[in-house]
Design an enzyme around this catalytic site. Structure first.
Site, short mmCIF file in Angstrom:
data_model
loop_
_atom_site.label_atom_id
_atom_site.label_comp_id
_atom_site.label_asym_id
_atom_site.label_seq_id
_atom_site.Cartn_x
_atom_site.Cartn_y
_atom_site.Cartn_z
N LYS A 256 0.94 -1.17 0.08
CA LYS A 256 0.10 0.05 -0.02
C LYS A 256 0.71 1.18 -0.08
O LYS A 256 2.07 1.25 0.39
CB LYS A 256 -0.99 0.25 1.56
CG LYS A 256 -2.06 -1.11 1.42
CD LYS A 256 -2.75 -1.02 2.60
CE LYS A 256 -3.72 -1.94 2.77
NZ LYS A 256 -4.91 -1.76 1.93
N ARG A 330 -10.59 -11.62 1.78
CA ARG A 330 -11.19 -12.48 1.38
C ARG A 330 -10.81 -13.99 1.39
O ARG A 330 -11.40 -15.14 1.59
CB ARG A 330 -11.78 -12.28 0.01
CG ARG A 330 -10.76 -12.26 -0.96
CD ARG A 330 -10.89 -11.47 -2.15
NE ARG A 330 -10.92 -9.87 -1.95
CZ ARG A 330 -11.37 -8.99 -2.41
NH1 ARG A 330 -11.81 -9.41 -3.85
NH2 ARG A 330 -11.45 -7.59 -2.14
#
Length: 363
Positions: A256, A330
């Site tokens: 990120k 996920r």
């Protein structure tokens, strides 16, 4: 050098104390917009004159402290708007939370105009929350709302305490809250309610077929794990809470930018929400067979990190090709949800999933 001692922890019971006959508490009224005249008439001529002089309209979130003859506070009037302007939504009773942040220290009580007084008390308790773990003092004591002692107060304290627990976990930096510390918090909660708690840790995740959870957390020296809490009567309706517990998310090899990583201590917010709700369910002794599953890991970077284009077999046997290592939530949830649904004895019932899948919500 003398180490600074942390401040004494503020508890929900401190801001929502049991009312006593000796209390000299200040009344709080919730007034609908357009009904100031009626409310003023019931408060006496001095209060009515004050509200008129200050042009109090009872618009949502407006508040007025009524002066007493001795210079103190004789009462508090809170504007409720049309009655349906709660924060962030719902009945105006929820606006009471702002008073816990704006009124001077002292003891208050709900006096008039509240259609859902217990909800107003919950809002007060949530508004009084402070995260002071790293401060040298708690500052001024927040105002307290006296409640009649009994089942309603016990339920209110349980709900406020649960939300405070979740907020404390989310606010704690990753330096003090990794997967092991999250497991410790879960075990402490389980012990308090007489629940069982187990954890599958590190390479044991591979041995017991949780490859996605292991892959996400293997780059960190803080071992990934699956935390499992069980509570309640056998045969009761089954409720399973699954909470994403990524205690810090660098994004992995698809790292990120600084702005995107700044608040990633909160990426275990799903786990915090699951534990908070579990505390409410167990604390109020709901007749359910409760299970809380928390797949927890730190998505870090090292030579052992999982990579874009890796293909990893999941718990249910299907393979997953990694397109972006920053989509780790996920992955850990996939193994946990498969586990939640396995077997006739474990499957069925209600499954609630909590996760900070922020990126997925925007695309």
């Amino acid at each position: 050098m003398t180490e600074t001692m942390p401040p004494q922890q503020l508890l929900p019971a401190d801001v929502l104390p049991a009312a006593t006959r000796s209390d000299k508490s200040v009344p709080v009224r919730l007034v609908a917009e357009g009904a100031v005249g009626d409310a003023a008439a019931g408060l006496g001529p001095a209060a009515a004159a004050w509200l008129g002089a200050t042009r109090f309209t009872a618009a949502a979130k407006r508040q007025s402290m009524l002066p007493a003859a001795d210079g103190g506070v004789a009462g508090v009037v809170l504007g409720g708007g049309d009655g349906h302007v709660g924060e962030p939504s719902g009945p105006s009773d929820l606006l009471t939370g702002q008073l816990a942040q704006t009124l001077p220290p002292g003891t208050y009580h709900l006096d008039h105009g509240f259609s859902e007084p217990r909800l107003a008390a919950v809002a007060w308790g949530l508004g009084a929350y402070r995260f002071r773990r790293y401060k040298s003092s708690n500052g001024d004591a927040p105002p307290a709302l006296a409640l009649a002692d009994g089942p309603d107060r016990a339920r209110t304290l349980n709900e406020v305490e649960a939300v405070w627990l979740g907020r404390d976990l989310i606010n704690t930096p990753a330096s003090d809250l990794g997967p092991a510390e999250l497991e410790a918090a879960a075990r402490e909660l389980a012990a308090r309610h007489g629940a069982s708690a187990t954890a599958i840790v590190g390479d044991e995740l591979l041995a017991q077929n949780f490859p996605l959870i292991h892959a996400v957390g293997r780059a960190s020296p803080r071992a990934p794990r699956l935390i499992d809490i069980r509570w309640g009567r056998a045969g009761a309706p089954r409720v399973t809470l699954v909470g994403k517990g990524i205690t810090f998310d660098t994004g992995g090899l698809d790292i990120k930018p600084p702005s995107g990583m700044l608040l990633m201590k909160k990426d275990m917010g799903g786990a915090a929400a699951a534990l908070a709700l579990g505390h409410m369910i167990m604390g109020q002794r709901l007749d359910v067979a409760l299970r809380i599953l928390i797949p927890s890991a730190e998505n870090s970077i090292s030579g052992d990190a999982f990579r874009p284009s890796d293909v990893i077999k999941s718990r249910d046997g299907r393979t997953v090709e990694i397109g972006n290592t920053d989509a780790e939530g996920r992955l850990v949830l996939a193994d946990a949800l498969t586990y939640a649904g396995e077997g006739e004895a474990e499957g069925g019932g209600t499954v609630l999933v909590f996760a900070t899948l922020t990126g997925a919500a925007r695309v």
